[in-house]
Design an enzyme around this catalytic site. Sequence first.
Site, PDB file in Angstrom:
ATOM      1  N   ASN A  11       0.916  -1.175   0.041  1.00 12.58           N
ATOM      2  CA  ASN A  11       0.082  -0.020  -0.119  1.00 12.58           C
ATOM      3  C   ASN A  11       0.750   1.077  -0.013  1.00 12.58           C
ATOM      4  O   ASN A  11       1.226   1.544   0.999  1.00 12.58           O
ATOM      5  CB  ASN A  11      -0.818  -0.041   1.365  1.00 12.58           C
ATOM      6  CG  ASN A  11      -1.773   1.416   1.406  1.00 12.58           C
ATOM      7  OD1 ASN A  11      -1.696   2.241   0.439  1.00 12.58           O
ATOM      8  ND2 ASN A  11      -2.395   1.511   2.604  1.00 12.58           N
ATOM      9  N   GLY A 173       2.529   2.324  10.945  1.00 10.15           N
ATOM     10  CA  GLY A 173       3.528   3.397  10.830  1.00 10.15           C
ATOM     11  C   GLY A 173       4.184   3.743  12.127  1.00 10.15           C
ATOM     12  O   GLY A 173       4.974   4.661  12.123  1.00 10.15           O
TER      13      GLY A 173
HETATM   14  P1  13P Z   1       3.016   0.412   7.590  1.00 13.75           P
HETATM   15  O1  13P Z   1       3.346  -0.836   7.217  1.00 13.75           O
HETATM   16  O2  13P Z   1       3.779   1.501   7.010  1.00 13.75           O
HETATM   17  O3  13P Z   1       3.124   0.258   9.154  1.00 13.75           O
HETATM   18  O4  13P Z   1       1.568   0.788   7.220  1.00 13.75           O
HETATM   19  C1  13P Z   1       0.588  -0.445   7.246  1.00 13.75           C
HETATM   20  C2  13P Z   1      -0.479  -0.027   6.421  1.00 13.75           C
HETATM   21  O5  13P Z   1      -1.289   1.013   6.776  1.00 13.75           O
HETATM   22  C3  13P Z   1      -0.835  -0.734   5.195  1.00 13.75           C
HETATM   23  O6  13P Z   1      -2.163  -0.325   4.755  1.00 13.75           O
END
Ligand code: 13P
Length: 250
Positions: A11, A173
């Site tokens: 994503n 994140g």
């Molecule tokens: P991260 O892998 O950056 O934590 O994001 C996860 C996410 O929201 C994927 O849709």
Amino acid sequence: MTKPAKLMVGNWKMHGDLSANAALVAELLAATAQRQCRAALCVPSVYLAQMQTLLSGSSIGLGAQDVSAHASGAYTGEVSAEMLRDFAVRYCIVGHSERRQYHAETDAVVASKAQRALAAGITPIVCVGESLQEREAGQTEAVVKRQLAAVIQANGHCISEIVVAYEPVWAIGTGLTASPQQAQQVHAVLRTQLQAATAHADRVAILYGGSMNAANAQDLLAQPDVDGGLIGGASLKAVDFLPMLRAAAR
Ligand code: 13P
């Protein structure tokens, strides 16, 4: 029944530009890892045309990050499921926590979006997940079940055609990944809920998302109900993403 191959979905969120996208895809396609599991990239809608060309004939599926809950009409800025289909989009994320949080998307709106995607022959990747506050209050199961129930209710027998992504909001994140046990526990709850709705619940891929990276992917993917990953930050560089695809191919 043998389990389908793991599904690894990048994503990109609001990242990328024409030249960086082309460079990343070239690196991914030059490797073999992406051919050994199922892989897809969910890109900003303005790049769908570029990505349709770059991914055409490859083993990486094209995905979008959102879709309108409406079929067509006076909805400035929205993109319909039929429009996505014009660009050979196979997957569409719906109900990402960033959309629920920053765009006030309700369970009902998310369910309508999943419905629009399915009607256009696009697989919705339905995101569910609890906030830190909800986890600490012992509400994790109730929250994810409520979020998935809305989609099940709206989509009836088509429910075996969706993908579910468990993304604990506190893990997105932040570098705080759910432990493999925490992920499995919630995935098992979601699987049981799907089993009550369809005889084909085993066909539904339940992805984990939230700070998944090359170091933790293998242990998460080893859990019986973790069928793949939805990866944000670590999908933006081939050097990070390719080892995860390799882990999924094992
Ligand atoms: P991260 O892998 O950056 O934590 O994001 C996860 C996410 O929201 C994927 O849709």
